[in-house]
Design a protein around this motif. Structure first.
Motif: not given
Length: 409
Positions: A156-157, A159-160, A163-164, A189, A192, A196, A204, A208, A211
């Motif tokens: 998750y982190r 991909w965060d 994506l960010g 997303y 992700q 999560a 979370n 996602s 999103k």
């Protein structure tokens, strides 16, 4: 006076020595980083500088270990190209990316240098931004590595971060021309969100999923999984919203969306609205057996057994293989038989005649319907539960034993 002066000078000298010592720590750490020492060694050297007031606010303090992390990643990436990656190399590469990002993002807001003219300049920012954006695709690969290792929180982190980059400055502008299409971002997303969910980070996961939908990802499982997560969170508003969206796209093939929508009205005791929704669905698609099934459930919730039974029967008339309809119609026949049994005469002769003429035919029909339901779906435990009771009432020991054997499978 001289004594006080000596003490003051000594204190000043001690403070200067402490500051000098911490700056030496940074020099030692930078020397280790540039010589290719392992990031863990660089971090050990620089750690005292993290808490010292003289160095804790310097970009260099965090830039150095970050540089070491990305340097090791690049070295391992080179080995990978020649199939010489050491054991657990993929995980080490992924860890370097995550840790390197953390250090660089601490350094970035601290990176200001004011020259003699008062002009603010940056020393490390350009390299930090170029390094992170240059590894954009690697963060997606790192997430996949973590997924395979079942390290879902780290997936998750990663991909965060990936994506960010495409949504926040100073990275987004630099990546603008190479940004993936929204369809690709939407799928990431979605992945992700699954990570999560696996990490039991439900809020979370739901975020996602939302999103992913906003980016155009609209496969059926998106709605199914989002509803499941929202249900686990107890967020009934989200359940309703996702079910409404799912119903619009996939309602003809999936009755549960309508069920979730109606359940919202049932919880609020708004039966009129619930019936209005299902009647509208029937009007739009009158040959869909699932809608009649849902209407039967509505009637059943109001304890209108005859109306419910009629709707369940209608659903299997439209689709004789509709397991849910078969199961509930069979159950309705049993419930009708149970009610008649409560009203049976008390004398033995009259009771037997009453059973043979009124109750037995209901049990026999129910048995036929529920056996069909079980043959279509061998995991239908509800059908077996009713069949066990039916054969008991029919005094059919052989079939009852058969049902019990199936229940143990």
């Amino acid at each position: 006076m001289k004594k006080h002066l000596v003490i003051a000078l000594a204190a000043l000298f001690a403070g200067s020595m402490a500051a000098s010592a911490q700056m030496q720590v940074l020099k030692d750490a930078e020397r280790a980083q540039k010589s290719g020492k392992a990031p863990s060694e660089v971090v050990n050297i620089v750690t005292p500088a993290f808490s010292d007031p003289e160095t804790a606010t310097l970009a260099q303090t965090y830039y150095i270990p970050g540089k070491a992390m990305f340097g090791e990643f690049d070295q391992l990436f080179g080995y990978k190209q020649f199939n010489k990656l050491p054991e657990n190399g993929d995980k080490k590469m992924a860890d370097d990316l995550l840790e390197g990002y953390v250090y660089y993002m601490k350094a970035l807001p601290l990176d200001t240098v004011t020259d003699a003219k008062g002009k603010v300049k940056t020393k490390y920012s350009k390299d930090i931004v170029n390094t992170i954006t240059g590894h954009a695709a690697d963060y997606n690969n790192a997430a996949l590595t973590y997924w395979e290792l079942k390290e879902f929180a780290n997936a998750y982190r990663a991909w965060d971060i990936f994506l960010g980059m495409y949504e926040t400055e100073p990275f987004a502008k630099q990546l603008e021309k190479s940004a993936p299409a929204d369809t690709v971002i939407g799928e990431v997303y979605y992945n992700q969100a699954l990570a999560a969910w696996q990490a039991d980070s439900l809020a979370n996961a739901l975020g996602s999923f939302t999103k992913a939908k906003a980016k155009g990802y609209n496969k059926k499982q998106l709605y199914d999984y989002a509803i499941a997560v929202a249900s686990n969170l107890g967020d009934q508003n989200a359940v309703y919203d996702w079910a409404t969206a799912g119903q619009a796209l996939y309602g003809k093939e999936e009755p549960s969306y309508l069920g979730y929508i109606i359940n919202t009205y049932l919880q609020n005791k708004d039966f009129d609205k619930a019936f209005s929704i299902v009647d509208e669905a029937i009007a739009n698609d009158p040959s869909n057996p699932q809608y009649y099934f849902v209407k039967g459930v509505l009637y059943d919730n109001q304890d209108k057994k005859a109306e419910a039974k009629a709707m369940f029967k209608k659903s299997i008339d439209l689709n004789p293989e509709f397991v849910q309809g078969l199961t509930q119609y069979g159950a309705a026949l049993c419930q009708e038989a149970y009610k008649l049994s409560d009203e049976a005469p008390t004398t033995a002769a009259e009771s037997q005649a009453y059973f043979d003429s009124k109750i037995k035919p209901l049990f026999q029909e129910a048995a036929q319907i529920l056996e069909k339901a079980w043959n279509i779906d061998n995991n239908n435990t509800e059908a077996l539960r009713y069949l066990d009771n039916i054969y008991y009432n029919l005094k059919d020991e052989k079939m009852q034993e058969d049902v019990k054997a199936r229940q143990l499978q």
